[in-house]
Design an enzyme around this catalytic site. Structure first.
Site, PDB file in Angstrom:
ATOM      1  CG  HIS A 138       2.486  -9.745   5.930  1.00  0.00           C
ATOM      2  ND1 HIS A 138       3.549 -10.373   6.534  1.00  0.00           N
ATOM      3  CD2 HIS A 138       2.604  -8.444   6.260  1.00  0.00           C
ATOM      4  CE1 HIS A 138       4.262  -9.494   7.202  1.00  0.00           C
ATOM      5  NE2 HIS A 138       3.713  -8.317   7.059  1.00  0.00           N
TER       6      HIS A 138
ATOM      7  CE1 TYR B 204       4.836  -6.158   3.171  1.00  0.00           C
ATOM      8  CE2 TYR B 204       4.890  -5.801   5.529  1.00  0.00           C
ATOM      9  CZ  TYR B 204       4.218  -5.729   4.326  1.00  0.00           C
ATOM     10  OH  TYR B 204       2.931  -5.246   4.279  1.00  0.00           O
TER      11      TYR B 204
HETATM   12  C1  LIG Z   1      -1.948   0.159   7.776  1.00  0.00           C
HETATM   13  C2  LIG Z   1      -2.662  -1.101   7.369  1.00  0.00           C
HETATM   14  C3  LIG Z   1      -1.923  -2.252   7.022  1.00  0.00           C
HETATM   15  C4  LIG Z   1      -2.574  -3.456   6.688  1.00  0.00           C
HETATM   16  N1  LIG Z   1      -1.836  -4.572   6.362  1.00  0.00           N
HETATM   17  C5  LIG Z   1      -2.459  -5.756   6.072  1.00  0.00           C
HETATM   18  C6  LIG Z   1      -1.744  -6.951   5.736  1.00  0.00           C
HETATM   19  O1  LIG Z   1      -0.509  -6.973   5.667  1.00  0.00           O
HETATM   20  N2  LIG Z   1      -2.441  -8.107   5.478  1.00  0.00           N
HETATM   21  C7  LIG Z   1      -3.814  -8.127   5.525  1.00  0.00           C
HETATM   22  O2  LIG Z   1      -4.410  -9.194   5.276  1.00  0.00           O
HETATM   23  N3  LIG Z   1      -4.524  -7.003   5.838  1.00  0.00           N
HETATM   24  C8  LIG Z   1      -3.890  -5.843   6.107  1.00  0.00           C
HETATM   25  N4  LIG Z   1      -4.612  -4.707   6.407  1.00  0.00           N
HETATM   26  C9  LIG Z   1      -6.085  -4.804   6.508  1.00  0.00           C
HETATM   27  C10 LIG Z   1      -6.730  -4.682   5.176  1.00  0.00           C
HETATM   28  O3  LIG Z   1      -6.302  -3.532   4.507  1.00  0.00           O
HETATM   29  C11 LIG Z   1      -8.258  -4.633   5.299  1.00  0.00           C
HETATM   30  O4  LIG Z   1      -8.700  -5.521   6.277  1.00  0.00           O
HETATM   31  C12 LIG Z   1      -8.855  -5.019   3.951  1.00  0.00           C
HETATM   32  O5  LIG Z   1      -8.526  -4.040   2.989  1.00  0.00           O
HETATM   33  C13 LIG Z   1     -10.356  -5.183   4.039  1.00  0.00           C
HETATM   34  O6  LIG Z   1     -10.854  -5.496   2.753  1.00  0.00           O
HETATM   35  P1  LIG Z   1     -12.346  -5.177   2.374  1.00  0.00           P
HETATM   36  O7  LIG Z   1     -12.481  -5.581   0.949  1.00  0.00           O
HETATM   37  O8  LIG Z   1     -13.254  -5.733   3.392  1.00  0.00           O
HETATM   38  O9  LIG Z   1     -12.473  -3.589   2.525  1.00  0.00           O
HETATM   39  P2  LIG Z   1     -11.722  -2.423   1.695  1.00  0.00           P
HETATM   40  O10 LIG Z   1     -10.365  -2.852   1.258  1.00  0.00           O
HETATM   41  O11 LIG Z   1     -11.830  -1.199   2.544  1.00  0.00           O
HETATM   42  O12 LIG Z   1     -12.604  -2.271   0.410  1.00  0.00           O
HETATM   43  C14 LIG Z   1     -13.881  -1.686   0.432  1.00  0.00           C
HETATM   44  C15 LIG Z   1     -14.179  -1.167  -0.975  1.00  0.00           C
HETATM   45  O13 LIG Z   1     -15.513  -0.718  -1.014  1.00  0.00           O
HETATM   46  C16 LIG Z   1     -15.583   0.528  -1.648  1.00  0.00           C
HETATM   47  N5  LIG Z   1     -16.758   1.208  -1.113  1.00  0.00           N
HETATM   48  C17 LIG Z   1     -16.935   1.737   0.123  1.00  0.00           C
HETATM   49  N6  LIG Z   1     -18.140   2.270   0.260  1.00  0.00           N
HETATM   50  C18 LIG Z   1     -18.773   2.086  -0.917  1.00  0.00           C
HETATM   51  C19 LIG Z   1     -20.082   2.437  -1.399  1.00  0.00           C
HETATM   52  N7  LIG Z   1     -20.966   3.081  -0.618  1.00  0.00           N
HETATM   53  N8  LIG Z   1     -20.421   2.103  -2.671  1.00  0.00           N
HETATM   54  C20 LIG Z   1     -19.535   1.419  -3.481  1.00  0.00           C
HETATM   55  N9  LIG Z   1     -18.278   1.097  -3.071  1.00  0.00           N
HETATM   56  C21 LIG Z   1     -17.916   1.409  -1.802  1.00  0.00           C
HETATM   57  C22 LIG Z   1     -14.262   1.200  -1.303  1.00  0.00           C
HETATM   58  O14 LIG Z   1     -13.926   2.236  -2.218  1.00  0.00           O
HETATM   59  C23 LIG Z   1     -13.306   0.026  -1.365  1.00  0.00           C
HETATM   60  O15 LIG Z   1     -12.779  -0.177  -2.671  1.00  0.00           O
HETATM   61  C24 LIG Z   1      -3.987  -3.497   6.701  1.00  0.00           C
HETATM   62  C25 LIG Z   1      -4.724  -2.331   7.020  1.00  0.00           C
HETATM   63  C26 LIG Z   1      -4.074  -1.151   7.352  1.00  0.00           C
HETATM   64  C27 LIG Z   1      -4.894   0.091   7.708  1.00  0.00           C
END
Ligand SMILES: Cc1cc2nc3c(=O)[nH]c(=O)nc-3n(C[C@H](O)[C@H](O)[C@H](O)COP(=O)(O)OP(=O)(O)OC[C@H]3O[C@@H](n4cnc5c(N)ncnc54)[C@H](O)[C@@H]3O)c2cc1C
Length: 388
Positions: free
Chosen positions: A47, A215
């Protein structure tokens, strides 16, 4: 001459991609390092509320997303067993008029690909897993798994729930398994035509201890998606997902409404994910290192706001660097934390409790938020405690 500090973003997930794009737009020499060799179109939806779409507007991809995504008129909550409506939250035109942008649902892979495409491709590095970071006072030295090292003035940890940067700041500590899993499946809408049932654009089916959120993930409504929350006391597969099955889904949603049964009947592949959390962190930044997104506030996804919080963090971080001047980065990082801690912690708590939109309520505090316009609070004016 560009006298802005050099910035490294670790992780090109949704938060890291947003941070990289906004920093590059603002003229910061920014490199993004991602551990994955490439990204694939994982079977999942997401979403994007008006609060996030305002950031997408700034990045320059709002129109594309509006074309790409599905535009539900409502978020419905329904009793999973009887089908009775528990809430009807207006979205569609109401969201555009009252919250300042659209509410869309979209394929997560399509969104991610679009966001990553906004980065300067010459400064995006795949297959770069950070294994150590050394904040030496003047510069930060990063060491990657391939043995290479790089330096930057500032380093943003957007590296997700198992963040190396969080570990550097606070020590090694595994995230908390919440006791719930999420099943995720994408279904061809073509298959659903065989049923004389109404498949609504955005509906959450609830019973006491579980739910299924459903959805469309494309504007042409050809791909329908469900994501669940189901209790599972033990999880022994680390932080990665595993395959689930139609049989497991039937068992988990026994007695649920015929519409849910039809979705399970049409399921071809379904995966199962552990839902992980952390308590609000006491430290979001130290000297030249700063965290955002799941690296500092991973949450259950039950408000569909986890990525939204990561993207808002990215926008607020860049706003604070601009506001204070990046050479006063400590002050900028503290201003950022001050203006994100309460909101992120509140969203974490409501997500944990899984009460969001279960009954009719006013969602304006989430959807109406504008990270670029909200008045900034000075650091000392804010309590250290989570407000909920
Ligand atoms: C089942 C499910 C459904 C969800 N639905 C929604 C939704 O509808 N709407 C919403 O807003 N959120 C949703 N979320 C939450 C959302 O997926 C996360 O909160 C979001 O992806 C966080 O983003 P981020 O960039 O902080 O971390 P991440 O998306 O986890 O990205 C971290 C990145 O860092 C990289 N990385 C990790 N360690 C290292 C390293 N040591 N060196 C280099 N790169 C590294 C990884 O490969 C990754 O690409 C959902 C989560 C789940 C589990």
């Amino acid at each position: 001459m560009n006298n802005k500090p050099t910035i490294a973003v670790i992780g090109a997930g949704l938060g890291g991609a947003a941070a990289g794009a906004l920093l590059q737009q603002a003229g910061y020499p920014t490199k993004v390092y991602e551990q994955a060799p490439a990204f694939s179109r994982l079977g999942a939806g997401i979403h994007l509320g008006p609060n996030v779409m305002k950031v997408m507007r700034r990045i320059g991809i709002e129109d594309k997303l509006n074309t790409m995504g599905s535009h539900p008129d409502h978020w419905f909550s329904r009793n999973g067993l009887t089908g009775e409506y528990q809430s009807r939250i207006p979205l569609g035109d109401f969201a555009r008029e009252n919250y300042g942008a659209a509410y869309i649902t979209v394929h997560r892979g399509d969104l991610h690909e679009l966001m990553v495409s906004t980065l300067d491709q010459e400064n995006l590095f795949f297959d770069k897993r950070l294994v150590d970071v050394n904040d030496q006072g003047g510069k930060v030295r990063m060491t990657f798994a391939d043995g290479t090292t790089e330096e930057a003035d500032l380093v943003i940890g957007a590296d997700g729930v198992n963040s190396q940067i969080r570990e550097k700041l606070l020590g090694s500590e595994a995230p908390i398994y919440s006791g719930w899993v999420a099943h995720r499946a994408i279904i061809s809408a073509e298959k659903l035509k065989a049923y004389d049932l109404d498949f609504e654009a955005c509906v959450k089916w609830w019973s006491e201890d579980r739910h299924m959120m459903v959805y469309f993930v494309t504007g042409d409504e050809k791909e329908y998606y469900y994501v669940t929350g189901v209790p599972e006391p033990e999880w022994c597969h680390g932080t990665s997902f595993v395959d689930s099955s139609q049989e497991e889904m039937r068992e988990a949603f026994k007695g649920y409404h015929p519409t849910v049964q039809a979705l399970i009947d049409c399921t071809e592949t379904v995966t199962k994910w552990p839902l992980l959390e952390r308590n609000p962190l006491p430290l979001w930044h130290d000297n030249r290192l700063v965290l955002l997104g799941d690296a500092c506030h991973p949450m259950k996804p039950h408000m569909a706001q986890g990525a939204a919080m990561a993207i808002e963090d990215a926008a607020m971080l860049v706003r604070c660097l601009e506001e204070v001047g990046a050479h006063d980065y400590r002050e900028a990082f503290e201003l950022y934390r001050t203006n994100r801690f309460e909101r992120a912690s509140r969203v974490q708590k409501v997500s944990h409790d899984n009460t969001w939109l279960r009954q009719d309520e006013d969602p304006a505090w989430v959807f109406g938020y504008d990270v670029f316009e909200t008045p900034l609070k000075a650091p000392e004016a804010v309590s250290e405690e989570s407000p909920v």
